[in-house]
Scaffold this motif. Sequence first.
Motif, short mmCIF file in Angstrom:
data_model
loop_
_atom_site.label_atom_id
_atom_site.label_comp_id
_atom_site.label_asym_id
_atom_site.label_seq_id
_atom_site.Cartn_x
_atom_site.Cartn_y
_atom_site.Cartn_z
N LYS A 94 44.63 3.51 -15.74
CA LYS A 94 44.39 2.63 -14.60
C LYS A 94 45.71 1.96 -14.23
O LYS A 94 46.33 1.29 -15.09
CB LYS A 94 43.34 1.59 -14.94
N THR A 129 40.71 -3.66 -15.90
CA THR A 129 39.72 -3.98 -14.88
C THR A 129 39.95 -5.41 -14.37
O THR A 129 40.33 -6.29 -15.15
CB THR A 129 38.30 -3.86 -15.45
N PRO A 130 39.72 -5.68 -13.11
CA PRO A 130 39.35 -4.68 -12.10
C PRO A 130 40.51 -3.75 -11.75
O PRO A 130 41.67 -4.13 -11.87
CB PRO A 130 38.94 -5.52 -10.91
N ASN A 131 40.19 -2.54 -11.33
CA ASN A 131 41.19 -1.53 -11.00
C ASN A 131 41.86 -1.89 -9.67
O ASN A 131 41.19 -2.19 -8.68
CB ASN A 131 40.47 -0.18 -10.89
N ASN A 148 42.98 -0.09 -7.53
CA ASN A 148 42.55 0.80 -6.45
C ASN A 148 41.31 0.28 -5.73
O ASN A 148 41.07 0.64 -4.57
CB ASN A 148 42.29 2.21 -6.98
N GLN A 149 40.54 -0.58 -6.42
CA GLN A 149 39.42 -1.22 -5.73
C GLN A 149 39.94 -2.10 -4.59
O GLN A 149 39.41 -2.09 -3.48
CB GLN A 149 38.61 -2.08 -6.70
N ALA A 150 40.94 -2.88 -4.90
CA ALA A 150 41.50 -3.76 -3.88
C ALA A 150 42.16 -2.96 -2.77
O ALA A 150 42.00 -3.28 -1.57
CB ALA A 150 42.52 -4.72 -4.52
N VAL A 165 40.05 -10.04 0.14
CA VAL A 165 39.94 -9.05 -0.94
C VAL A 165 40.51 -9.59 -2.23
O VAL A 165 39.98 -9.34 -3.33
CB VAL A 165 40.62 -7.73 -0.53
N THR A 177 38.24 -9.78 -5.67
CA THR A 177 38.56 -8.92 -6.81
C THR A 177 39.37 -9.62 -7.89
O THR A 177 39.46 -9.13 -9.02
CB THR A 177 39.36 -7.69 -6.34
N GLY A 197 41.53 0.17 -1.80
CA GLY A 197 40.53 0.86 -1.00
C GLY A 197 39.75 -0.08 -0.10
O GLY A 197 39.50 0.22 1.07
N ARG A 198 39.35 -1.23 -0.67
CA ARG A 198 38.57 -2.19 0.12
C ARG A 198 39.41 -2.73 1.28
O ARG A 198 38.92 -2.85 2.41
CB ARG A 198 38.10 -3.32 -0.80
#
Length: 442
Positions: A306, A261-263, A265-267, A338, A342, A269-270
Amino acid sequence: MTGTPPVDQDGSRHRPSCDPPLLRLSVLGGLQVEPLETRSLDTADTDPSLAVPQVRAALADASVQRTLAVLDRAAPAMAAGLVRLGAIESPSGREHERAAEVLRRFRALGIADVHMDSTPNVIARIPGRSGRAIVFVSTLDDLASIPPLQRAAGRPPYVDGDRVVGPGTNTSATTEAMLAAAQAYIASGKQPLHDLVFAAVAQEETGLVGMNALYAAYRDRALSFVDILGDGRSITYGALGIHWWRVVARGPGGHSLGGGTPNVNQAIGRAVDRILSLPQPPASDNPRRTSLNVAMLQSGAVFNHKPDSGWFSVDIRSLDADAIAANEAAVRGILDDVSRETGLSLTMQPVSRTPGGQIAGADTSLLVRASVAIGESLGLSPRLGNAGSANLNVAIGGGTFAIGLGGERGGARGQPGEFADIPAMVRTATHVFLLAVVMGDA
């Protein structure tokens, strides 16, 4: 049949009082000699081929007429040549075998100055006297998907009526046409003022590598470049800039039950959501053809892990270099934001940058006007455009006049039933030959 003289209501042909004949070529029939009408050449409805004196003179030249008659009978030989070229596997980056065949055929024409560079481009030069050059360009490489189709076909390409059928034929038809045009020019016995350069370039599909090398070699003496993409039903004189980027995200990986974490995919996707939310001109009102797209996203390999990295594509294009730069700056700003939010790394990596540009006066240049006129003389109605995306982009991006001869070539490219149209290939060769005659002495 194209080229049939106009007929009055009483069935008689128009006859000129003193003008020389206009030669029209039909690739399915014989040569037709069409007398010029007696109307003024300044009228709006005049055949455009007559409104360009250089084209008019070329079409009236006896040696050109004799050569056009030879080209009109060249379809079987061109089809046989394309069968050989199309059978050679030539994916982008592995064109050497097809290049060697093109080199052999240029030398067989009796052209003394022929060589292959490291790209491998094959370049043949008919020398002129001015120290300047007109450069004709075709493409050596195929899509990466074509060699498996060539092997699966279990046979080389074959002639079927007016087509050469088989994977590897569609793109190679332009090289075959260029070879025929060079042969026609030699047969005409003409000696050009400017060098006539015929170049089959490599790695068009993977970043215009061959064209960049060719342009570096000729930019200081080239008057213009002609990118051979078809028979001239369309003529492009400007270039659409296209920049491709890969955005790579990196962070800690780990199992679904802990860590990681953080994943990343968060970055991803955002960032993708914000990039695709950037305002762009509406499709209904976008004369500069500015656009931004995210097409590919990739991360992770299994359900319960992840990923520690991933990436997505960014495609930015426009006729306006400032618009491309503004979109790239906006994307970088989003990635910076981003990354700060993140704590993950997001970096832009260039994949390819196809140059674009618009050259003042290109649309009314002799090169464009002559090409339109030649297309008209072949029975076509050329359409003009300013948003090319091919080898010509390199020259236009560097500030050198260039056109793309587009239009009919064949069909089903990259599919098992790929084919080249033989009459279109002959028209392409004829168009290139006539352009060589006109521009070689311009």
